[in-house]
Every structure is written in structure tokens, then in C-alpha cells.
Motif scaffolding. Structure first.
Motif, PDB file in Angstrom:
ATOM      1  N   TYR A  37      10.072  -2.911   9.617  1.00 10.79           N
ATOM      2  CA  TYR A  37       8.803  -2.324   9.212  1.00 10.79           C
ATOM      3  C   TYR A  37       7.918  -3.424   8.643  1.00 10.79           C
ATOM      4  CZ  TYR A  37      10.666   2.466   9.390  1.00 10.79           C
ATOM      5  OH  TYR A  37      11.202   3.669   9.799  1.00 10.79           O
ATOM      6  N   GLN A  39       4.684  -3.995   5.986  1.00 12.22           N
ATOM      7  CA  GLN A  39       3.889  -3.387   4.922  1.00 12.22           C
ATOM      8  C   GLN A  39       2.732  -4.322   4.582  1.00 12.22           C
ATOM      9  OE1 GLN A  39       5.628  -2.859   0.954  1.00 12.22           O
ATOM     10  NE2 GLN A  39       4.670  -0.831   0.839  1.00 12.22           N
ATOM     11  N   GLU A  44       0.979   0.904   3.294  1.00  9.58           N
ATOM     12  CA  GLU A  44       1.699   1.791   4.199  1.00  9.58           C
ATOM     13  C   GLU A  44       2.725   1.020   5.015  1.00  9.58           C
ATOM     14  OE1 GLU A  44      -0.939   4.098   6.512  1.00  9.58           O
ATOM     15  OE2 GLU A  44       0.601   4.902   7.832  1.00  9.58           O
ATOM     16  N   LEU A  45       3.931   1.525   5.111  1.00 13.80           N
ATOM     17  CA  LEU A  45       4.937   0.890   5.955  1.00 13.80           C
ATOM     18  C   LEU A  45       4.697   1.285   7.400  1.00 13.80           C
ATOM     19  CD1 LEU A  45       6.551   0.562   3.218  1.00 13.80           C
ATOM     20  CD2 LEU A  45       8.574   0.600   4.660  1.00 13.80           C
TER      21      LEU A  45
ATOM     22  N   ARG B   9      -3.900   7.998  -3.691  1.00 12.20           N
ATOM     23  CA  ARG B   9      -3.515   6.592  -3.530  1.00 12.20           C
ATOM     24  C   ARG B   9      -3.197   5.957  -4.878  1.00 12.20           C
ATOM     25  NH1 ARG B   9      -4.396   3.757   1.094  1.00 12.20           N
ATOM     26  NH2 ARG B   9      -2.927   2.372   0.056  1.00 12.20           N
ATOM     27  N   MET B  88       5.312   2.370  -7.164  1.00 15.47           N
ATOM     28  CA  MET B  88       4.708   2.834  -5.913  1.00 15.47           C
ATOM     29  C   MET B  88       5.649   3.876  -5.314  1.00 15.47           C
ATOM     30  SD  MET B  88       2.482   2.649  -3.397  1.00 15.47           S
ATOM     31  CE  MET B  88       1.779   1.267  -2.526  1.00 15.47           C
ATOM     32  N   LEU B  90       6.519   6.281  -2.099  1.00 13.16           N
ATOM     33  CA  LEU B  90       6.297   6.393  -0.660  1.00 13.16           C
ATOM     34  C   LEU B  90       7.018   7.617  -0.117  1.00 13.16           C
ATOM     35  CD1 LEU B  90       6.867   2.651   0.135  1.00 13.16           C
ATOM     36  CD2 LEU B  90       4.730   3.849   0.547  1.00 13.16           C
ATOM     37  N   PHE B 109       6.013   6.592   7.510  1.00 12.80           N
ATOM     38  CA  PHE B 109       5.632   6.572   6.107  1.00 12.80           C
ATOM     39  C   PHE B 109       4.168   6.921   5.879  1.00 12.80           C
ATOM     40  CE2 PHE B 109       9.218   4.876   3.742  1.00 12.80           C
ATOM     41  CZ  PHE B 109      10.053   4.477   4.771  1.00 12.80           C
ATOM     42  N   GLY B 110       3.921   7.481   4.711  1.00 13.45           N
ATOM     43  CA  GLY B 110       2.562   7.692   4.254  1.00 13.45           C
ATOM     44  C   GLY B 110       2.028   6.427   3.605  1.00 13.45           C
ATOM     45  N   PRO B 111       0.786   6.472   3.128  1.00  9.84           N
ATOM     46  CA  PRO B 111       0.142   5.279   2.577  1.00  9.84           C
ATOM     47  C   PRO B 111       0.619   4.898   1.187  1.00  9.84           C
ATOM     48  CG  PRO B 111      -1.329   7.144   2.446  1.00  9.84           C
ATOM     49  CD  PRO B 111      -0.134   7.608   3.209  1.00  9.84           C
ATOM     50  N   GLY B 112       1.360   5.777   0.543  1.00  9.60           N
ATOM     51  CA  GLY B 112       1.872   5.464  -0.790  1.00  9.60           C
ATOM     52  C   GLY B 112       0.951   5.933  -1.904  1.00  9.60           C
TER      53      GLY B 112
END
Lengths: 115, 118
Positions: A37, A39, A44-45, B9, B88, B90, B109-112
Motif C-alpha cells: 500500500y 500512503q 489515505e492508504l 478528517r 490517526m 483508519l 481504506f478511507g482517508p483517515g
């Protein structure tokens, strides 16, 4: 013991250099999956690649290539002719057949590509 | 394209507050995950859910709870936020592999959410 080790904490290169990010994994399963992945600074991953344990064929996608070697339990990632946009943290991850959808992530390698 | 969204965010809360982090995915995925990411520690799994109303503890569930009332939504709850929960967060989702090989489905994954607890 860590199942996924990314020994390189941070790497800095100059644009257009090639760079290899190392990933070493540990598992007793005969069936497993490996992932990379990306980042970027946005957080975002982003999924890059998935490889299963039965397929040791190396893969190339544009400037990206992956070298999977079961003999050394490694799944290394090479970026050819790096660009500033490649600057990010890269994570390697492992999932095992006997462990339902649980991912083991490495601690990540931060890549800095300077112009 | 798979889309995983998170409600905020950036979030700033005070110690002792109850905090809700929301995650929504639009791909009809069965599995959903909550991770926290801290410098030098990579991603650590807090909880995951493989179906509505089902949940499993991850590696670091202490101080957290989760809720999954609908398939597309997975909430992380900090009952009483503490400063060591500054991190953070996620969210991820994946489809359940119904074939003979489990664990192969990619997590998206989402943006965190960057949470600060003061």
C-alpha cells in the motif's frame, strides 16, 4: 515476533533514481497473501498490489515492479525512475489463509524523492 | 471504484468526552475494520466486523467499542477519550472471500481521521 518487517524506516533519493523497498515476512501458512500500500501525505492508504503465495512470478506495472521470493520470504518493491509524486509511506502487509481477513502490516518505509 | 468515507478528517476533543468516528463504505462489503496508526508502530487493528451486529476484537481494543447496525456503516466509539488515544484512525472494508482461500480480499481504506484529545 513481527510477521512483516520493513527494515528501512526512511529512504531519500533524487528524482529519476531507482529505489527498492524491502519487505520480509514470516508465516507458517502455505497459503498467504502479500500486499503493498502507498500512503501519500493526504493520509489515505492506496492499494498497489496483491500477491498470493502460489504465484512467484514477478510483476511490473509501469514504473513499479515487485519481486516475490519465497526462498527468502521477501516481497520487495522497486520504483524505477522515481518521481516526486512517489514520495509517501509504503506499507507491506500479509494475510494468512487460516486467519480470517486479518492483515499484518509492516511499520512502513517513508520514501522521500527530491527534485 | 470502492469508496470508503470517514465522517471527519480532523477532530479535536477533550479528555473524558465520548467520541464517535463514523465510517461508510458503498461497495456492499461484509468486512469492516478500524485501525489506529502511530509513528513507528504502523497500523494496529482495533476492531473488525464481518457482518451486521458482529464484531471481533483486534490487537488493541481497550478503551474502544464499535457498532455495526447497518452493513455499510461501522462506528468506532471512544467512551471516555484520553490523551493516549490521540492518533490517526483508519477505517477499511473488504469483501468476504467465499472461495477456498480466505484472507485474500484486499482491504480498501478511507482517508483517515486525525483525532487529537486535549
Amino acid at each position: 515476533a513481527q510477521k512483516v518487517t520493513q527494515a528501512q524506516t526512511e529512504i531519500s533519493v533524487v528524482e529519476k533514481e531507482d529505489v527498492t523497498l524491502d519487505c520480509v515476512y514470516e508465516t507458517r501458512d502455505t497459503t498467504y497473501y502479500l500486499f503493498w500500500y502507498k500512503q501519500p501525505p493526504s493520509g489515505e492508504l492506496v492499494f498497489l498490489i496483491r500477491r498470493n503465495s502460489f504465484d512467484e512470478q514477478n510483476e511490473i506495472s509501469g514504473r513499479y515492479s515487485w519481486n516475490f521470493q519465497k526462498s527468502t520470504s521477501s516481497f520487495n518493491f522497486t520504483i524505477t525512475a522515481s518521481q516526486v509524486v512517489d514520495s509517501a509511506v509504503y506499507f507491506c502487509a500479509l494475510s494468512e489463509r487460516n486467519n480470517f481477513n486479518k492483515f499484518y502490516f509492516g511499520s512502513g518505509t517513508k520514501l522521500n524523492v527530491k527534485p | 471504484d470502492v469508496k470508503v468515507t470517514q465522517s471527519s478528517r480532523y477532530l479535536v476533543k477533550r479528555t473524558g468526552e465520548k467520541v464517535f468516528l463514523e465510517c461508510v463504505q458503498d461497495m456492499d462489503h461484509e468486512n469492516m475494520f478500524w485501525y489506529r496508526q502511530d509513528p513507528g508502530l504502523g497500523l494496529r487493528l482495533i476492531y473488525f466486523s464481518y457482518d451486521v451486529k458482529m464484531k471481533e476484537k483486534g490487537d488493541i481494543p481497550e478503551g474502544y467499542s464499535v457498532s455495526r447496525e447497518k452493513k455499510e456503516r461501522f462506528s468506532l466509539i471512544l467512551e471516555s477519550a484520553s490523551t493516549n488515544q490521540t492518533s490517526m484512525y483508519l477505517c477499511a472494508s473488504s469483501s468476504r472471500d467465499r472461495g477456498k482461500d480466505s484472507g485474500r480480499d484486499t482491504q480498501y481504506f478511507g482517508p483517515g481521521t486525525r483525532l487529537t484529545v486535549l
